[in-house]
Enzyme design. Structure first.
Site, PDB file in Angstrom:
ATOM      1  N   LYS A 156       0.823  -1.218   0.000  1.00 22.35           N
ATOM      2  CA  LYS A 156       0.000   0.000   0.000  1.00 22.35           C
ATOM      3  C   LYS A 156       0.849   1.256   0.000  1.00 22.35           C
ATOM      4  O   LYS A 156       0.431   2.279  -0.543  1.00 22.35           O
ATOM      5  CB  LYS A 156      -0.976  -0.011   1.181  1.00 22.35           C
ATOM      6  CG  LYS A 156      -2.085  -1.044   0.984  1.00 22.35           C
ATOM      7  CD  LYS A 156      -3.402  -0.645   1.584  1.00 22.35           C
ATOM      8  CE  LYS A 156      -4.472  -1.630   1.140  1.00 22.35           C
ATOM      9  NZ  LYS A 156      -5.756  -1.453   1.779  1.00 22.35           N
ATOM     10  N   LYS A 170      -3.887 -10.370  -6.723  1.00 23.39           N
ATOM     11  CA  LYS A 170      -5.157 -10.666  -6.043  1.00 23.39           C
ATOM     12  C   LYS A 170      -6.269  -9.741  -6.532  1.00 23.39           C
ATOM     13  O   LYS A 170      -6.007  -8.591  -6.910  1.00 23.39           O
ATOM     14  CB  LYS A 170      -4.966 -10.630  -4.523  1.00 23.39           C
ATOM     15  CG  LYS A 170      -5.381  -9.384  -3.844  1.00 23.39           C
ATOM     16  CD  LYS A 170      -5.439  -9.489  -2.324  1.00 23.39           C
ATOM     17  CE  LYS A 170      -5.960  -8.141  -1.850  1.00 23.39           C
ATOM     18  NZ  LYS A 170      -6.514  -7.985  -0.597  1.00 23.39           N
ATOM     19  N   LYS A 211     -10.638  -4.542  -4.509  1.00 19.03           N
ATOM     20  CA  LYS A 211     -11.671  -3.514  -4.646  1.00 19.03           C
ATOM     21  C   LYS A 211     -11.174  -2.311  -5.423  1.00 19.03           C
ATOM     22  O   LYS A 211     -11.943  -1.639  -6.084  1.00 19.03           O
ATOM     23  CB  LYS A 211     -12.008  -2.971  -3.245  1.00 19.03           C
ATOM     24  CG  LYS A 211     -12.902  -3.806  -2.415  1.00 19.03           C
ATOM     25  CD  LYS A 211     -13.311  -2.968  -1.209  1.00 19.03           C
ATOM     26  CE  LYS A 211     -13.771  -3.818  -0.059  1.00 19.03           C
ATOM     27  NZ  LYS A 211     -12.810  -3.861   1.035  1.00 19.03           N
TER      28      LYS A 211
END
Ligand code: ATP
Ligand code: LTN
Length: 334
Positions: free
Chosen positions: A118, A200, A203
């Site tokens: 992130k 992966k 969202k």
């Protein structure tokens, strides 16, 4: 509630209202949350405090919170059976997170792969909250003395850290926290992107075709599966190097309950077109009732408010006992 707590094992998990809930979130986590409701004492949270580790636009954030709450109810979380509360409404989470920050090492947090991913993705906002996020997650879990935490495989490292923090604290002060076990499904723990099956499903993927959401229409779902990246072998089998097909087989298996051997047999001699259609149809049917229930909940905000207010209050009382105990052990004066 209290009586049940004595008998049944406690399950805790949470999901961030960071966007529309995906098939990955559903198969990796929420489907299990639903399945565990009858057997266990289940406590679930909408982890809104976690979400602001990435900058949110206020109006959109507010909408995402309500949408996510409705979506989770729509997946089958029953407010009569389980507690489903808003993390930011229960004051103990931020409080215990602060305490646990002081029992978590800089080196441990530096090794978290989610932090590395992130901070690379949001290089303009590598804030302290993003770094200390796992201490808040540990607080979420440890406040409720949870035995089991149903999550997708990407959260395993955070669960390990939670266990280490709990053991460290207990080692210093005696038995304050239950040391929780991760509960990761055999199938569906890591649903991959339909466009890049080495990544992966997330969202926040920019490519809308990469990810199926709970709110996609049947037509959209079919279209996304038909466009899913596969390989040139044209044989439905689970094998190394066939990431796209492996992912579709994982999804199909998680939805239908069929084993990989059964799937290979059923699609022997058939092409990828047939298989993609079958996977798409199975997902459409799995999500159809979810979408229908979502429409019902989202139209009834006062019902949802009633649900989370009740749950917030119980969560506050329950978690306060653990917080008080931890503070007393550390030496704070009452
Ligand atoms: P973001 O993309 O904003 O980081 P996320 O979807 O990765 O969000 P959460 O909403 O916090 O993260 O995840 C909720 C649950 O869904 C967690 O238990 C997580 O492990 C699970 N999960 C997330 N993505 C997947 C996936 N692709 N496959 C299986 N489980 C997943
Ligand atoms: N960190 C998780 C969401 C989350 C969570 C939790 C999961 C926050 N608190 C407690 C399980 C238990 C995520 O980012 N997927």
């Amino acid at each position: 509630m209290e009586q049940q707590t004595e008998k049944k094992k406690i399950v805790f998990s949470a999901i961030q209202p960071s966007g529309t809930i995906t098939l990955g979130n559903y198969l990796g986590a929420v489907k299990n949350w639903v399945a565990m409701q009858d057997e266990f004492n289940c406590i679930y949270a909408l982890a809104d405090l976690h979400t602001i580790t990435v900058r949110q636009e206020p109006a959109q954030f507010r909408k995402n919170i309500i949408d996510a709450y409705a979506s989770i109810l729509a997946c089958g979380i029953d407010a009569e059976k389980s507690l489903f509360f808003m993390q930011s409404h229960v004051t103990t989470h931020a409080q215990l997170a602060w305490l646990l920050n002081c029992y978590t090492q800089f080196g441990e947090l530096s090794r978290m792969t989610q932090f590395k991913d992130k901070s690379a993705k949001h290089a303009d906002n590598v804030n302290a909250g993003l770094f200390t996020y796992p201490a808040l997650m540990a607080a979420d879990i440890l406040l409720y003395q949870a035995d089991m935490v149903p999550v997708g495989a990407d959260q395993k490292q955070h669960l390990e850290l939670t266990r280490n923090i709990a053991e460290r604290f207990n080692g210093l002060y005696g038995n304050v926290f239950k040391v929780p076990e991760p509960y990761i499904p055999k199938n569906g723990a890591r649903v991959m992107s339909l466009q890049d099956p080495t990544k992966k499903m997330s969202k926040s993927d920019e490519n809308v075709n990469a990810c199926v959401t709970l709110m996609d229409s049947p037509e959209t779902i079919m279209k996304k599966f038909k466009r899913a990246v596969t390989d040139s072998e044209a044989k439905v089998r689970y094998a190394e190097g066939k990431d796209g097909i492996n992912n579709l087989m994982t999804i199909y298996s998680a939805v239908t309950g069929l084993t990989f051997e059964q799937i290979e047999k059923d699609f022997d001699g058939k092409g990828y077109g047939d298989f993609k259609t079958a996977v798409g149809e199975a997902v459409v049917e799995e999500l159809r009732p979810v979408r229908e229930r979502y429409d019902k909940y989202i139209a009834d905000k006062s019902y949802m408010q009633e649900c989370y207010r009740k749950a917030d209050e119980i969560a506050q009382k329950f978690s306060q006992r653990t917080l008080d105990k931890a503070m007393k052990k550390i030496g704070f004066v009452k």
